[in-house]
Design a protein around this motif. Structure first.
Motif, mmCIF file in Angstrom:
data_model
loop_
_atom_site.group_PDB
_atom_site.id
_atom_site.type_symbol
_atom_site.label_atom_id
_atom_site.label_comp_id
_atom_site.label_asym_id
_atom_site.label_seq_id
_atom_site.Cartn_x
_atom_site.Cartn_y
_atom_site.Cartn_z
ATOM 1 N N CYS A 107 18.231 -6.127 -35.086
ATOM 2 C CA CYS A 107 18.623 -6.493 -36.448
ATOM 3 C C CYS A 107 19.841 -5.648 -36.805
ATOM 4 O O CYS A 107 19.996 -4.533 -36.304
ATOM 5 C CB CYS A 107 17.459 -6.209 -37.397
ATOM 6 N N THR A 108 20.706 -6.136 -37.670
ATOM 7 C CA THR A 108 21.885 -5.342 -38.042
ATOM 8 C C THR A 108 21.634 -4.517 -39.294
ATOM 9 O O THR A 108 22.497 -3.732 -39.688
ATOM 10 C CB THR A 108 23.110 -6.255 -38.264
ATOM 11 N N TYR A 114 10.360 -5.333 -41.408
ATOM 12 C CA TYR A 114 9.702 -6.193 -40.415
ATOM 13 C C TYR A 114 8.746 -5.371 -39.549
ATOM 14 O O TYR A 114 7.621 -5.795 -39.257
ATOM 15 C CB TYR A 114 10.765 -6.889 -39.560
ATOM 16 N N TYR A 119 12.220 -9.303 -45.157
ATOM 17 C CA TYR A 119 12.682 -10.187 -44.099
ATOM 18 C C TYR A 119 12.082 -11.557 -44.355
ATOM 19 O O TYR A 119 11.063 -11.690 -45.037
ATOM 20 C CB TYR A 119 12.266 -9.667 -42.711
ATOM 21 N N ASP A 164 14.018 -16.379 -40.546
ATOM 22 C CA ASP A 164 15.216 -15.762 -39.946
ATOM 23 C C ASP A 164 14.926 -15.076 -38.618
ATOM 24 O O ASP A 164 15.785 -14.378 -38.077
ATOM 25 C CB ASP A 164 15.825 -14.740 -40.914
ATOM 26 N N THR A 208 15.920 -3.718 -43.236
ATOM 27 C CA THR A 208 15.233 -4.968 -42.881
ATOM 28 C C THR A 208 14.423 -4.771 -41.598
ATOM 29 O O THR A 208 13.279 -5.243 -41.492
ATOM 30 C CB THR A 208 16.258 -6.106 -42.673
ATOM 31 N N ALA A 209 15.019 -4.073 -40.632
ATOM 32 C CA ALA A 209 14.301 -3.817 -39.370
ATOM 33 C C ALA A 209 12.993 -3.083 -39.659
ATOM 34 O O ALA A 209 11.939 -3.423 -39.103
ATOM 35 C CB ALA A 209 15.174 -2.997 -38.419
ATOM 36 N N GLU A 214 19.303 -11.058 -43.198
ATOM 37 C CA GLU A 214 19.709 -10.775 -41.820
ATOM 38 C C GLU A 214 18.775 -11.463 -40.815
ATOM 39 O O GLU A 214 17.564 -11.493 -41.022
ATOM 40 C CB GLU A 214 19.637 -9.267 -41.557
ATOM 41 N N LYS A 215 19.357 -11.951 -39.738
ATOM 42 C CA LYS A 215 18.529 -12.518 -38.663
ATOM 43 C C LYS A 215 17.862 -11.375 -37.881
ATOM 44 O O LYS A 215 18.412 -10.274 -37.765
ATOM 45 C CB LYS A 215 19.401 -13.310 -37.699
ATOM 46 N N ILE A 216 16.676 -11.660 -37.348
ATOM 47 C CA ILE A 216 15.989 -10.712 -36.458
ATOM 48 C C ILE A 216 15.792 -11.439 -35.126
ATOM 49 O O ILE A 216 15.139 -12.486 -35.073
ATOM 50 C CB ILE A 216 14.632 -10.288 -37.051
ATOM 51 N N TYR A 217 16.388 -10.891 -34.078
ATOM 52 C CA TYR A 217 16.261 -11.476 -32.736
ATOM 53 C C TYR A 217 15.097 -10.787 -32.033
ATOM 54 O O TYR A 217 15.018 -9.552 -32.026
ATOM 55 C CB TYR A 217 17.552 -11.282 -31.949
ATOM 56 N N GLN A 218 14.220 -11.577 -31.456
ATOM 57 C CA GLN A 218 13.004 -10.996 -30.870
ATOM 58 C C GLN A 218 12.770 -11.522 -29.453
ATOM 59 O O GLN A 218 13.027 -12.691 -29.168
ATOM 60 C CB GLN A 218 11.815 -11.346 -31.760
#
Ligand code: SF4
Length: 354
Positions: A215-216, A224, A252, A256, A220-221, A2-6
Protein backbone atom coordinates in the motif's frame (compact mmCIF):
# COMPACT_ATOMS: atom_id res chain seq x y z
CA UNK A 1 -8.99 5.38 -1.30
CA UNK A 2 -5.56 3.80 -1.74
CA UNK A 3 -5.41 0.40 -3.43
CA UNK A 4 -4.04 -2.54 -1.42
CA UNK A 5 -2.25 -5.20 -3.48
CA UNK A 6 -2.29 -8.62 -1.86
CA UNK A 7 -0.61 -11.91 -2.64
CA UNK A 8 -0.35 -15.37 -1.02
CA UNK A 9 2.65 -17.69 -1.00
CA UNK A 10 5.93 -18.42 0.79
CA UNK A 11 8.53 -17.12 -1.67
CA UNK A 12 9.07 -13.62 -0.26
CA UNK A 13 11.36 -12.53 -3.12
CA UNK A 14 8.94 -13.51 -5.88
CA UNK A 15 5.89 -12.21 -4.00
CA UNK A 16 7.61 -8.84 -3.48
CA UNK A 17 8.53 -8.58 -7.15
CA UNK A 18 4.96 -9.31 -8.17
CA UNK A 19 3.51 -6.78 -5.73
CA UNK A 20 5.89 -4.00 -6.83
CA UNK A 21 5.23 -4.73 -10.50
CA UNK A 22 1.44 -4.78 -10.08
CA UNK A 23 1.54 -1.47 -8.19
CA UNK A 24 4.01 0.14 -10.64
CA UNK A 25 6.09 1.11 -7.61
CA UNK A 26 8.80 2.78 -9.69
CA UNK A 27 6.42 5.71 -10.19
CA UNK A 28 6.93 6.52 -6.48
CA UNK A 29 10.67 7.21 -6.92
CA UNK A 30 11.47 10.85 -7.70
CA UNK A 31 13.59 11.34 -10.85
CA UNK A 32 17.21 10.47 -10.01
CA UNK A 33 16.20 9.85 -6.39
CA UNK A 34 17.47 7.26 -3.94
CA UNK A 35 15.58 4.35 -2.38
CA UNK A 36 16.05 3.44 1.30
CA UNK A 37 14.64 0.06 2.33
CA UNK A 38 13.61 -0.17 5.99
CA UNK A 39 13.02 -3.78 7.13
CA UNK A 40 12.24 -4.87 10.68
CA UNK A 41 15.35 -6.20 12.47
CA UNK A 42 14.09 -5.49 15.96
CA UNK A 43 15.97 -8.39 17.55
CA UNK A 44 18.50 -11.06 16.68
CA UNK A 45 16.35 -13.83 15.24
CA UNK A 46 15.27 -15.72 12.15
CA UNK A 47 12.30 -14.69 9.99
CA UNK A 48 10.56 -18.00 10.73
CA UNK A 49 10.43 -17.02 14.43
CA UNK A 50 7.90 -14.31 13.56
CA UNK A 51 9.79 -11.10 14.41
CA UNK A 52 12.01 -9.96 11.54
CA UNK A 53 11.40 -9.26 7.86
CA UNK A 54 12.16 -12.11 5.46
CA UNK A 55 15.34 -11.18 3.54
CA UNK A 56 13.57 -12.10 0.29
CA UNK A 57 11.41 -8.99 0.72
CA UNK A 58 14.56 -6.86 0.58
CA UNK A 59 16.12 -8.80 -2.33
CA UNK A 60 12.83 -8.53 -4.26
CA UNK A 61 12.87 -4.75 -3.77
CA UNK A 62 16.51 -4.50 -4.84
CA UNK A 63 15.93 -6.54 -8.00
CA UNK A 64 12.84 -4.52 -8.91
CA UNK A 65 14.29 -1.05 -8.38
CA UNK A 66 17.62 -1.94 -10.03
CA UNK A 67 15.78 -3.31 -13.06
CA UNK A 68 14.02 0.05 -13.29
CA UNK A 69 17.27 2.02 -13.27
CA UNK A 70 17.56 3.11 -9.63
CA UNK A 71 21.27 3.21 -8.75
CA UNK A 72 21.23 4.52 -5.19
CA UNK A 73 19.60 1.78 -3.10
CA UNK A 74 20.42 1.17 0.56
CA UNK A 75 19.07 -0.79 3.51
CA UNK A 76 18.66 1.08 6.82
CA UNK A 77 17.59 -0.10 10.28
CA UNK A 78 18.37 -0.14 13.99
CA UNK A 79 17.39 -2.86 16.44
CA UNK A 80 15.63 -2.17 19.70
CA UNK A 81 17.50 -0.88 22.74
CA UNK A 82 19.64 -3.71 24.11
CA UNK A 83 20.27 -5.58 20.87
CA UNK A 84 22.95 -5.06 18.24
CA UNK A 85 21.72 -4.25 14.78
CA UNK A 86 24.61 -6.04 13.06
CA UNK A 87 23.89 -9.20 15.02
CA UNK A 88 20.22 -9.03 13.93
CA UNK A 89 21.33 -8.38 10.35
CA UNK A 90 23.42 -11.54 10.34
CA UNK A 91 20.89 -13.82 12.06
CA UNK A 92 18.02 -12.74 9.80
CA UNK A 93 19.90 -13.75 6.64
CA UNK A 94 19.81 -10.17 5.38
CA UNK A 95 23.57 -9.67 5.59
CA UNK A 96 24.02 -12.41 2.98
CA UNK A 97 21.39 -10.73 0.77
CA UNK A 98 23.16 -7.35 1.03
CA UNK A 99 26.47 -9.03 0.12
CA UNK A 100 24.98 -10.93 -2.80
CA UNK A 101 23.27 -7.86 -4.27
CA UNK A 102 26.09 -5.49 -3.29
CA UNK A 103 23.74 -3.17 -1.41
CA UNK A 104 25.05 -1.04 1.47
CA UNK A 105 23.51 -1.54 4.91
CA UNK A 106 23.51 1.32 7.42
CA UNK A 107 23.08 0.76 11.15
CA UNK A 108 20.96 3.74 12.17
CA UNK A 109 22.24 3.51 15.75
CA UNK A 110 25.36 5.17 14.28
CA UNK A 111 23.59 7.65 12.01
CA UNK A 112 23.40 11.41 12.47
CA UNK A 113 20.00 12.76 13.46
CA UNK A 114 17.96 15.91 12.84
CA UNK A 115 15.14 17.26 14.99
CA UNK A 116 11.76 17.18 13.27
CA UNK A 117 8.72 19.19 14.39
CA UNK A 118 5.73 16.94 15.13
CA UNK A 119 2.40 17.34 16.97
CA UNK A 120 4.06 15.93 20.11
CA UNK A 121 7.09 18.21 19.90
CA UNK A 122 10.50 17.71 18.33
CA UNK A 123 11.61 14.14 17.57
CA UNK A 124 15.21 13.37 16.58
CA UNK A 125 15.09 11.27 13.40
CA UNK A 126 17.96 9.53 11.59
CA UNK A 127 19.25 11.44 8.61
CA UNK A 128 19.23 8.51 6.21
CA UNK A 129 15.51 8.00 6.70
CA UNK A 130 14.75 11.70 6.30
CA UNK A 131 16.90 12.17 3.20
CA UNK A 132 15.71 9.12 1.21
CA UNK A 133 14.12 9.92 -2.14
CA UNK A 134 11.71 7.08 -1.43
CA UNK A 135 11.52 5.49 2.01
CA UNK A 136 10.19 1.95 1.63
CA UNK A 137 8.73 0.57 4.84
CA UNK A 138 9.06 -3.25 5.06
CA UNK A 139 7.36 -4.23 8.33
CA UNK A 140 6.32 -7.58 9.70
CA UNK A 141 2.65 -7.76 10.69
CA UNK A 142 2.66 -9.22 14.21
CA UNK A 143 1.29 -8.87 17.72
CA UNK A 144 2.73 -6.50 20.32
CA UNK A 145 2.41 -6.79 24.09
CA UNK A 146 1.76 -3.05 24.61
CA UNK A 147 0.21 -1.73 21.39
CA UNK A 148 -1.59 -5.01 20.45
CA UNK A 149 -0.21 -4.85 16.91
CA UNK A 150 2.87 -3.63 15.08
CA UNK A 151 3.10 -3.01 11.36
CA UNK A 152 3.91 -0.02 9.10
CA UNK A 153 3.76 2.86 11.60
CA UNK A 154 5.51 1.21 14.49
CA UNK A 155 8.27 -0.18 12.26
CA UNK A 156 9.44 3.41 11.77
CA UNK A 157 10.67 3.43 15.36
CA UNK A 158 13.83 1.85 13.94
CA UNK A 159 14.52 5.24 12.27
CA UNK A 160 15.20 7.03 15.56
CA UNK A 161 18.19 6.82 17.91
CA UNK A 162 18.06 4.70 21.08
CA UNK A 163 17.60 7.74 23.33
CA UNK A 164 14.39 8.60 21.44
CA UNK A 165 13.20 4.98 21.61
CA UNK A 166 13.47 5.16 25.40
CA UNK A 167 11.61 8.48 25.41
CA UNK A 168 8.82 7.00 23.23
CA UNK A 169 8.21 4.35 25.90
CA UNK A 170 8.14 7.01 28.62
CA UNK A 171 5.53 8.87 26.53
CA UNK A 172 3.33 5.78 26.29
CA UNK A 173 4.12 4.87 22.63
CA UNK A 174 0.75 5.76 21.08
CA UNK A 175 1.25 9.48 20.48
CA UNK A 176 4.91 9.43 19.46
CA UNK A 177 4.40 6.48 17.09
CA UNK A 178 1.54 8.34 15.40
CA UNK A 179 3.58 11.56 15.25
CA UNK A 180 6.66 9.83 13.81
CA UNK A 181 4.55 8.07 11.17
CA UNK A 182 3.04 11.38 10.07
CA UNK A 183 6.44 13.09 10.03
CA UNK A 184 8.28 10.40 8.06
CA UNK A 185 5.35 9.21 5.93
CA UNK A 186 7.06 6.47 3.87
CA UNK A 187 5.98 6.51 0.23
CA UNK A 188 5.63 2.75 -0.05
CA UNK A 189 4.79 -0.02 2.40
CA UNK A 190 5.34 -3.71 1.63
CA UNK A 191 4.05 -5.80 4.52
CA UNK A 192 5.57 -9.17 5.35
CA UNK A 193 2.63 -11.10 6.79
CA UNK A 194 4.13 -14.50 6.03
CA UNK A 195 4.52 -15.65 9.64
CA UNK A 196 4.24 -12.82 12.18
CA UNK A 197 4.14 -13.54 15.90
CA UNK A 198 0.85 -13.89 17.73
CA UNK A 199 1.70 -11.69 20.74
CA UNK A 200 5.21 -10.31 20.81
CA UNK A 201 7.35 -8.13 18.57
CA UNK A 202 10.38 -10.22 19.49
CA UNK A 203 8.76 -13.39 18.08
CA UNK A 204 8.58 -16.93 19.43
CA UNK A 205 4.99 -17.88 18.49
CA UNK A 206 4.86 -17.43 14.72
CA UNK A 207 1.55 -17.90 12.94
CA UNK A 208 1.97 -19.04 9.34
CA UNK A 209 -0.22 -16.75 7.22
CA UNK A 210 1.62 -16.90 3.86
CA UNK A 211 0.45 -13.43 2.82
CA UNK A 212 2.01 -10.12 1.81
CA UNK A 213 0.42 -6.83 0.85
CA UNK A 214 1.47 -3.45 -0.51
CA UNK A 215 0.00 0.00 0.00
CA UNK A 216 1.30 3.53 -0.56
CA UNK A 217 -0.33 4.91 2.61
CA UNK A 218 1.16 3.62 5.91
CA UNK A 219 -1.97 4.53 7.88
CA UNK A 220 -4.25 2.70 5.46
CA UNK A 221 -1.83 -0.25 5.56
CA UNK A 222 -2.12 -0.35 9.36
CA UNK A 223 -5.91 0.05 9.29
CA UNK A 224 -6.10 -2.99 7.02
CA UNK A 225 -3.54 -4.84 9.13
CA UNK A 226 -5.62 -4.30 12.29
CA UNK A 227 -8.63 -5.72 10.49
CA UNK A 228 -6.60 -8.77 9.46
CA UNK A 229 -5.58 -9.26 13.12
CA UNK A 230 -9.21 -9.10 14.30
CA UNK A 231 -8.60 -5.79 16.08
CA UNK A 232 -10.68 -2.62 15.93
CA UNK A 233 -9.02 0.75 15.32
CA UNK A 234 -9.90 1.66 18.93
CA UNK A 235 -7.69 -1.19 20.11
CA UNK A 236 -4.64 0.13 18.23
CA UNK A 237 -4.77 3.78 19.22
CA UNK A 238 -1.92 5.12 17.11
CA UNK A 239 -3.61 4.40 13.76
CA UNK A 240 -6.46 6.94 13.99
CA UNK A 241 -4.14 9.37 15.72
CA UNK A 242 -1.64 9.16 12.84
CA UNK A 243 -4.50 10.07 10.49
CA UNK A 244 -5.39 13.06 12.70
CA UNK A 245 -1.75 14.14 12.53
CA UNK A 246 -1.87 14.06 8.71
CA UNK A 247 -0.07 10.75 8.17
CA UNK A 248 -2.68 9.19 5.88
CA UNK A 249 -6.15 7.69 5.94
CA UNK A 250 -7.21 5.35 8.74
CA UNK A 251 -9.59 3.28 6.63
CA UNK A 252 -9.63 0.90 3.72
CA UNK A 253 -12.29 -0.15 1.27
CA UNK A 254 -12.58 -3.91 0.63
CA UNK A 255 -13.34 -2.95 -2.99
CA UNK A 256 -9.84 -1.48 -3.28
CA UNK A 257 -8.05 -4.75 -2.52
CA UNK A 258 -6.33 -6.09 -5.63
CA UNK A 259 -5.89 -9.85 -5.18
CA UNK A 260 -2.96 -11.14 -7.24
CA UNK A 261 -3.82 -14.77 -6.49
CA UNK A 262 -5.97 -16.96 -4.21
CA UNK A 263 -5.16 -18.12 -0.65
CA UNK A 264 -5.20 -21.71 -1.85
CA UNK A 265 -2.13 -20.89 -4.01
CA UNK A 266 -0.09 -20.92 -0.78
CA UNK A 267 0.72 -24.09 1.14
CA UNK A 268 -1.72 -25.67 3.60
CA UNK A 269 -1.35 -24.82 7.29
CA UNK A 270 1.32 -26.86 9.00
CA UNK A 271 0.34 -28.75 12.17
CA UNK A 272 0.21 -26.16 14.96
CA UNK A 273 2.21 -26.51 18.16
CA UNK A 274 2.53 -24.75 21.53
CA UNK A 275 0.15 -21.86 22.17
CA UNK A 276 -1.45 -22.12 18.73
CA UNK A 277 -2.21 -25.80 19.34
CA UNK A 278 -3.92 -24.88 22.63
CA UNK A 279 -6.01 -22.18 20.95
CA UNK A 280 -7.12 -24.60 18.22
CA UNK A 281 -7.79 -27.68 20.35
CA UNK A 282 -11.50 -27.74 19.27
CA UNK A 283 -10.68 -27.03 15.61
CA UNK A 284 -10.94 -29.79 13.02
CA UNK A 285 -9.00 -28.89 9.92
CA UNK A 286 -8.75 -30.64 6.60
CA UNK A 287 -6.52 -28.98 3.99
CA UNK A 288 -6.97 -25.49 5.45
CA UNK A 289 -5.16 -22.70 3.60
CA UNK A 290 -2.62 -20.91 5.78
CA UNK A 291 -4.38 -17.54 5.54
CA UNK A 292 -7.72 -19.01 6.59
CA UNK A 293 -6.23 -20.92 9.52
CA UNK A 294 -4.11 -17.97 10.64
CA UNK A 295 -7.14 -15.66 10.67
CA UNK A 296 -8.98 -18.22 12.80
CA UNK A 297 -6.02 -18.41 15.22
CA UNK A 298 -5.99 -14.61 15.55
CA UNK A 299 -9.76 -14.56 16.16
CA UNK A 300 -9.52 -17.28 18.82
CA UNK A 301 -6.68 -15.36 20.45
CA UNK A 302 -8.59 -12.06 20.48
CA UNK A 303 -11.88 -13.51 21.73
CA UNK A 304 -10.58 -16.30 23.98
CA UNK A 305 -13.45 -18.50 22.68
CA UNK A 306 -11.80 -21.91 22.65
CA UNK A 307 -14.98 -23.73 23.71
CA UNK A 308 -16.61 -24.02 20.27
CA UNK A 309 -16.37 -26.89 17.76
CA UNK A 310 -15.01 -25.48 14.52
CA UNK A 311 -14.38 -26.91 11.05
CA UNK A 312 -12.03 -25.37 8.49
CA UNK A 313 -10.41 -26.36 5.21
CA UNK A 314 -10.96 -27.37 1.62
CA UNK A 315 -11.55 -30.97 2.71
CA UNK A 316 -14.92 -29.85 4.16
CA UNK A 317 -16.35 -28.91 0.75
CA UNK A 318 -19.71 -30.66 0.37
CA UNK A 319 -19.66 -31.99 3.96
CA UNK A 320 -21.98 -31.18 6.86
CA UNK A 321 -20.84 -30.25 10.35
CA UNK A 322 -22.74 -29.42 13.56
CA UNK A 323 -20.47 -26.61 14.76
CA UNK A 324 -19.12 -23.41 13.25
CA UNK A 325 -17.58 -23.53 9.78
CA UNK A 326 -14.85 -21.07 8.84
CA UNK A 327 -14.56 -20.10 5.17
CA UNK A 328 -16.81 -20.82 2.23
CA UNK A 329 -15.42 -24.36 1.97
CA UNK A 330 -17.42 -25.10 5.16
CA UNK A 331 -20.77 -23.76 4.09
CA UNK A 332 -22.27 -27.16 4.99
CA UNK A 333 -21.75 -26.36 8.70
CA UNK A 334 -24.68 -25.46 10.97
CA UNK A 335 -23.33 -21.90 10.93
CA UNK A 336 -20.65 -20.60 8.59
CA UNK A 337 -18.44 -17.52 8.39
CA UNK A 338 -18.30 -17.05 4.63
CA UNK A 339 -15.32 -15.58 2.79
CA UNK A 340 -12.19 -16.92 1.18
CA UNK A 341 -10.60 -16.40 3.57
CA UNK A 342 -12.88 -14.67 6.09
CA UNK A 343 -10.98 -12.04 8.08
CA UNK A 344 -10.07 -12.47 11.72
CA UNK A 345 -12.58 -9.70 12.51
CA UNK A 346 -15.43 -11.59 10.80
CA UNK A 347 -14.51 -14.82 12.56
CA UNK A 348 -14.20 -13.03 15.91
CA UNK A 349 -17.71 -11.61 15.56
CA UNK A 350 -19.11 -15.06 14.80
CA UNK A 351 -17.27 -16.54 17.80
CA UNK A 352 -18.62 -13.86 20.09
CA UNK A 353 -22.16 -14.45 18.85
CA UNK A 354 -21.88 -18.25 19.16
S1 SF4 B 1 -12.36 -20.78 2.42
FE1 SF4 B 1 -11.36 -22.71 1.74
S2 SF4 B 1 -10.20 -22.14 -0.14
FE2 SF4 B 1 -10.80 -20.22 0.93
S3 SF4 B 1 -9.03 -19.74 2.20
FE3 SF4 B 1 -10.43 -20.94 3.49
S4 SF4 B 1 -9.75 -23.08 3.26
FE4 SF4 B 1 -8.81 -21.91 1.60
Amino acid sequence: MEKIYQIYGRDAHDMTLRLLTAANAIARVPAGGSVALKPNLVVTGRPEDGAVTHPGVVSGCVEYFRAHGVRDISVIESSWVGDRTMSALRASGLEAVCDKWDVPFYDLKKDETRPVDTPVGKIDVCRRALDAGLLVDLPVLKGHCQTRMTCALKNLKGCIPDREKRRFHAMGLTKPIAALGAALRPGLVVVDSICGDLDFEEGGTPVQTDRMFLCTDPVTADAYAAHLMGLSLDQVGYISLAAEYGGGEAAYDPGDIVALNAPSDAAAYIKPSGKVAKLTKRVRQDQACSACFANLVRALHVTGRTDIDIAIGQGYKGRTFDGLGVGRCCKGAAKCVMGCPPTAGQIARALEEA
